[in-house]
Design a protein around this motif. Structure first.
Motif, PDB file in Angstrom:
ATOM      1  N   HIS A 161       0.842  -1.205   0.000  1.00 21.97           N
ATOM      2  CA  HIS A 161       0.000   0.000   0.000  1.00 21.97           C
ATOM      3  C   HIS A 161       0.874   1.251   0.000  1.00 21.97           C
ATOM      4  CE1 HIS A 161      -3.517   2.496   0.742  1.00 21.97           C
ATOM      5  NE2 HIS A 161      -2.804   3.131   1.660  1.00 21.97           N
ATOM      6  N   ALA A 162       1.952   1.225   0.775  1.00 26.37           N
ATOM      7  CA  ALA A 162       2.846   2.382   0.833  1.00 26.37           C
ATOM      8  C   ALA A 162       3.506   2.624  -0.519  1.00 26.37           C
ATOM      9  CB  ALA A 162       3.906   2.171   1.913  1.00 26.37           C
ATOM     10  N   ARG A 163       3.967   1.542  -1.181  1.00 24.76           N
ATOM     11  CA  ARG A 163       4.594   1.706  -2.492  1.00 24.76           C
ATOM     12  C   ARG A 163       3.590   2.222  -3.524  1.00 24.76           C
ATOM     13  NH1 ARG A 163       7.720  -0.048   0.704  1.00 24.76           N
ATOM     14  NH2 ARG A 163       7.480   2.150   1.274  1.00 24.76           N
ATOM     15  N   LEU A 164       2.342   1.750  -3.411  1.00 21.93           N
ATOM     16  CA  LEU A 164       1.300   2.226  -4.327  1.00 21.93           C
ATOM     17  C   LEU A 164       1.090   3.722  -4.162  1.00 21.93           C
ATOM     18  CD1 LEU A 164      -1.013   1.704  -6.356  1.00 21.93           C
ATOM     19  CD2 LEU A 164      -2.471   1.166  -4.398  1.00 21.93           C
ATOM     20  N   GLN A 165       1.003   4.172  -2.919  1.00 20.35           N
ATOM     21  CA  GLN A 165       0.811   5.598  -2.673  1.00 20.35           C
ATOM     22  C   GLN A 165       2.014   6.397  -3.150  1.00 20.35           C
ATOM     23  OE1 GLN A 165      -2.086   7.117  -1.630  1.00 20.35           O
ATOM     24  NE2 GLN A 165      -0.900   8.867  -2.401  1.00 20.35           N
ATOM     25  N   GLU A 166       3.219   5.856  -2.965  1.00 21.56           N
ATOM     26  CA  GLU A 166       4.412   6.535  -3.461  1.00 21.56           C
ATOM     27  C   GLU A 166       4.380   6.643  -4.983  1.00 21.56           C
ATOM     28  OE1 GLU A 166       7.611   4.234  -1.883  1.00 21.56           O
ATOM     29  OE2 GLU A 166       7.259   4.879   0.193  1.00 21.56           O
ATOM     30  N   GLY A 167       3.873   5.602  -5.636  1.00 23.50           N
ATOM     31  CA  GLY A 167       3.724   5.668  -7.090  1.00 23.50           C
ATOM     32  C   GLY A 167       2.737   6.742  -7.500  1.00 23.50           C
TER      33      GLY A 167
END
Length: 253
Positions: free
Chosen positions: A66-72
């Motif tokens: 989820h964190a990587r998705l938001q960073e994307g």
């Protein structure tokens, strides 16, 4: 059921067009939101395989994904699609989601990598039939692959998925998809008419366009009015040509 979108609302999918070529229709077609918060799946790097859907990620992996998705999403908003793509890939490797693939597919398309976009969107459908994904696939299948029949089949699937949705805007989405379908069916018939006015398939495409545009208009899509009038005029002209040809053939016998 549709999940919330943080960075974009779905825009009206297609503007009215009487184009004869996919390249002209492309000026009117628009992809559905460039960023979604709902869930997609395929590895964004070209070498990795889609993880097994039966694998259960750890709570730590889910949180990291989820964190990587938001960073994307943040990277894309900041105008860095390459970084966004990398982050979506990391998210997918941790936990495959429809969301990450949807976003990755849209970024691929923005970068001119239509085949990779198509692969992302197609793989995401293994997890869930989402109308937005199907519409994007249909648009690009027509614009890039120039496959009218495959595009129309994808629009039909998108309509079915939207109708099955419990989202509050599902009815609006159904109308928008019908508008897309109608414009592409109109263009498909016009392409055939340009190549061979006697092609019997022309009428079928234009009748599909008429029916879809009528449903779009009934669903509140005001932009459907003009192309609906145009396609009705084309059908009148086509039927008149067929009748004239038949009469000429009969009189010459």
């Amino acid at each position: 059921m549709f999940a919330a979108r943080t960075l974009a609302r779905r825009a009206l999918l297609v503007a009215a067009t009487t184009a004869r070529r996919p390249s002209a229709v492309a000026k009117a077609l628009r992809l559905t939101p460039s960023v979604s918060t709902r869930s997609y799946a395929t590895a964004v790097d070209d070498s990795a395989a889609i993880p097994n859907k039966t694998n259960t990620p750890s709570a730590e992996d889910v949180a990291a994904a989820h964190a990587r998705l938001q960073e994307g999403n943040d990277a894309l908003t900041a105008g860095n699609p390459q970084l966004a793509l990398a982050k979506y890939g990391e998210s997918i490797k941790l936990q495959p989601t429809t969301e990450a693939l949807y976003n990755a597919g849209n970024v691929y398309f923005q970068l001119g990598r239509a085949d990779d976009a198509i692969q992302c969107w197609t793989d995401s459908l293994q997890f869930e039939e989402q109308p937005d994904t199907l519409v994007n696939l249909a648009n690009v299948t027509f614009m890039v692959k120039r496959d009218s029949d495959a595009a129309l089949a994808l629009y039909d699937r998108a309509v079915a998925a939207a109708r099955a949705s419990t989202a509050p805007d599902a009815a609006d989405l159904v109308a928008e998809i019908h508008y897309n379908l109608g414009c592409v069916a109109d263009a498909a018939g016009s392409m055939l008419a340009n190549d061979d006015p006697a092609d019997a398939r022309i009428k079928g495409y234009w009748e599909r366009a008429r029916d879809a545009l009528e449903m779009a208009e009934q669903g509140g899509i005001e932009q459907a009015v003009a192309p609906l009038k145009n396609v009705n005029a084309k059908l009148v002209g086509y039927n008149a040509r067929v009748l004239a040809a038949s009469s000429s053939s009969t009189s010459s016998q």
